[in-house]
Design an enzyme around this catalytic site. Structure first.
Site, short mmCIF file in Angstrom:
data_model
loop_
_atom_site.label_atom_id
_atom_site.label_comp_id
_atom_site.label_asym_id
_atom_site.label_seq_id
_atom_site.Cartn_x
_atom_site.Cartn_y
_atom_site.Cartn_z
N ASN A 114 -22.02 13.45 49.13
CA ASN A 114 -22.84 13.30 50.34
C ASN A 114 -24.22 12.76 49.93
OD1 ASN A 114 -24.82 13.93 52.35
ND2 ASN A 114 -23.28 15.15 53.39
N ASP A 135 -26.72 11.82 52.09
CA ASP A 135 -27.72 11.90 53.18
C ASP A 135 -29.15 11.96 52.64
OD1 ASP A 135 -25.68 12.05 55.01
OD2 ASP A 135 -25.92 14.19 55.42
N HIS A 136 -29.33 12.72 51.55
CA HIS A 136 -30.70 12.96 51.11
C HIS A 136 -31.34 11.79 50.37
CE1 HIS A 136 -30.67 16.66 53.06
NE2 HIS A 136 -29.72 17.19 52.31
N ARG A 186 -40.92 7.47 53.93
CA ARG A 186 -41.89 6.37 53.93
C ARG A 186 -41.45 5.17 54.77
NH1 ARG A 186 -45.87 6.02 49.61
NH2 ARG A 186 -46.71 8.12 49.59
N HIS A 233 -23.78 11.84 57.12
CA HIS A 233 -23.83 12.47 58.44
C HIS A 233 -24.76 11.65 59.32
CE1 HIS A 233 -24.59 16.50 60.80
NE2 HIS A 233 -24.29 15.50 61.59
N ARG A 287 -26.61 11.75 62.23
CA ARG A 287 -27.08 12.73 63.22
C ARG A 287 -27.59 12.04 64.48
NH1 ARG A 287 -28.46 18.01 62.28
NH2 ARG A 287 -27.74 18.81 60.29
N ARG A 331 -32.30 11.53 61.66
CA ARG A 331 -33.38 11.96 60.75
C ARG A 331 -33.22 11.37 59.34
NH1 ARG A 331 -31.93 18.31 59.98
NH2 ARG A 331 -32.04 18.26 62.25
N HIS A 332 -31.99 11.04 58.95
CA HIS A 332 -31.83 10.39 57.64
C HIS A 332 -30.95 9.15 57.74
CE1 HIS A 332 -28.51 13.23 57.75
NE2 HIS A 332 -29.19 14.25 57.26
N GLU A 344 -19.56 12.24 58.75
CA GLU A 344 -19.77 13.52 59.43
C GLU A 344 -20.47 13.23 60.75
OE1 GLU A 344 -22.06 16.14 57.05
OE2 GLU A 344 -20.58 16.22 55.47
N THR A 350 -29.88 22.03 57.94
CA THR A 350 -28.59 21.48 57.53
C THR A 350 -27.54 22.11 58.44
OG1 THR A 350 -27.05 21.21 55.68
CG2 THR A 350 -28.27 23.27 55.75
N THR A 351 -26.29 21.63 58.35
CA THR A 351 -25.24 22.16 59.24
C THR A 351 -25.11 23.65 59.01
OG1 THR A 351 -24.15 20.06 58.76
CG2 THR A 351 -22.91 21.66 60.03
N GLU A 357 -12.09 21.24 56.78
CA GLU A 357 -13.02 21.45 55.66
C GLU A 357 -13.59 22.85 55.83
OE1 GLU A 357 -15.83 18.32 54.62
OE2 GLU A 357 -17.25 19.83 53.90
N HIS A 411 -20.13 22.58 51.36
CA HIS A 411 -21.44 23.11 51.77
C HIS A 411 -21.94 24.17 50.79
CE1 HIS A 411 -24.90 23.87 54.21
NE2 HIS A 411 -24.54 22.86 54.97
N GLY A 412 -23.09 23.85 50.23
CA GLY A 412 -23.75 24.81 49.34
C GLY A 412 -23.13 24.89 47.95
N GLY A 456 -23.34 17.53 48.30
CA GLY A 456 -24.50 16.64 48.42
C GLY A 456 -25.74 17.16 47.71
N1 PXP Z 1 -19.70 19.28 54.22
C1 PXP Z 1 -20.28 19.23 55.44
C2 PXP Z 1 -19.41 19.21 56.63
C3 PXP Z 1 -21.68 19.19 55.57
O1 PXP Z 1 -22.25 19.15 56.79
C4 PXP Z 1 -22.48 19.14 54.40
C5 PXP Z 1 -23.96 19.02 54.52
O2 PXP Z 1 -24.30 17.82 55.08
C6 PXP Z 1 -21.82 19.17 53.16
C7 PXP Z 1 -20.44 19.27 53.10
C8 PXP Z 1 -22.57 19.12 51.88
O3 PXP Z 1 -23.34 20.26 51.75
P1 PXP Z 1 -24.40 20.35 50.56
O4 PXP Z 1 -25.41 19.28 50.80
O5 PXP Z 1 -24.94 21.74 50.70
O6 PXP Z 1 -23.64 20.12 49.29
#
Ligand code: PXP
Length: 236
Positions: A7, A9-10, A18, A43, A45, A49-50, A70, A100-101, A151, A190-191, A212
């Site tokens: 992921n 996104d960041h 910027r 994702h 959104r 935002r990103h 996503e 975050t989600t 998931e 996630h996490g 991510g």
């Molecule tokens: N899976 C889903 C559905 C998510 O929404 C996210 C966060 O965007 C992730 C995985 C990845 O989570 P993390 O950034 O905490 O690894």
């Protein structure tokens, strides 16, 4: 070997700080690919935002990896997904103020709405995943709306007190078994980070992890290619 969806996104979070076009999202995807990523996840959104719509187009066309989008199950984003046709869509709940989600999707409470979105997207050959908590009711609802994949949200495990982790792993493990019996493909995410991923990997019940934040954080010091490679090595 478990597949790794990275992921990114960041990378876009940093760019949007910027709004000067760097770091380039496509370059990030290419570095992730070199590091052994099996897919790219972003994702889109509603508040943008990103990730922006043009990022999703570029990644689909040029990253050379399957794209997992996503998104919330809302009309505006569904239309974008139908146009871009990513390899897969992961439907997630979305709140404007969250960082975050936060939780899984309430499929059981929104079967009609989610079922319609699933059908529409599957009609374009997009694989549909639903991001849900490890909860039997939600798994059964995901099967009832004919999702292809669930998931399983690993956030509660990742954030749990060390003494409670085992309990969470058991819940995740049971949920994966139930999803499998329902005929669903089972992913997780996630996490997850370089330490806590081991226990979930060792369950041996998942096709793919979507990760991510921990990878992007490590990439600041090692570069993205190496950060992805190191996570990939953990999954082999
Ligand atoms: N899976 C889903 C559905 C998510 O929404 C996210 C966060 O965007 C992730 C995985 C990845 O989570 P993390 O950034 O905490 O690894």
């Amino acid at each position: 070997m478990i597949k790794l969806g990275v992921n990114i996104d960041h990378v876009a979070t940093l760019r949007e700080a910027r709004k000067e076009g760097v770091p380039d999202i496509l370059r990030a995807a290419q570095a992730a690919r070199k590091g052994g990523a099996d897919g790219i996840t972003v994702h889109l959104r509603q508040d943008r935002r990103h990730i922006q719509e043009r990022d999703v187009h570029r990644l689909k066309e040029k990253s050379g990896l399957p794209l997992n989008l996503e998104m919330a199950a809302v009309e505006e984003i569904i239309e974008i997904a139908l146009d871009i046709k990513p390899a897969s869509v992961c439907m997630v709940p979305e709140k404007r103020k969250e960082l975050t989600t936060e939780g899984g999707l309430d499929v059981a409470g929104n079967k009609e709405k989610i079922g319609k979105a699933v059908k529409k997207l599957q009609h374009k050959d997009i694989e549909i995943s639903l991001f849900i908590d490890p909860d039997i009711k939600q798994i059964e609802a995901a099967a009832a709306v004919s999702a292809d994949v669930v998931e399983i949200h690993t956030g509660s495990y990742a954030n749990a007190d060390p003494k409670k982790k085992k309990e969470h792993i058991e819940i995740i493990s049971r949920s994966a078994d139930i999803a499998d019996k329902e005929g669903l493909i089972v992913n997780a995410g996630h996490g997850l980070d370089y330490k806590n991923v081991d226990a979930i990997r060792d369950l041996g019940k998942f096709r793919e992890f979507n990760i991510g934040y921990s990878i992007i954080c490590r990439a600041i010091f090692t570069g993205l290619e190496r950060a992805v490679k190191e996570m990939k090595e953990k999954l082999s």
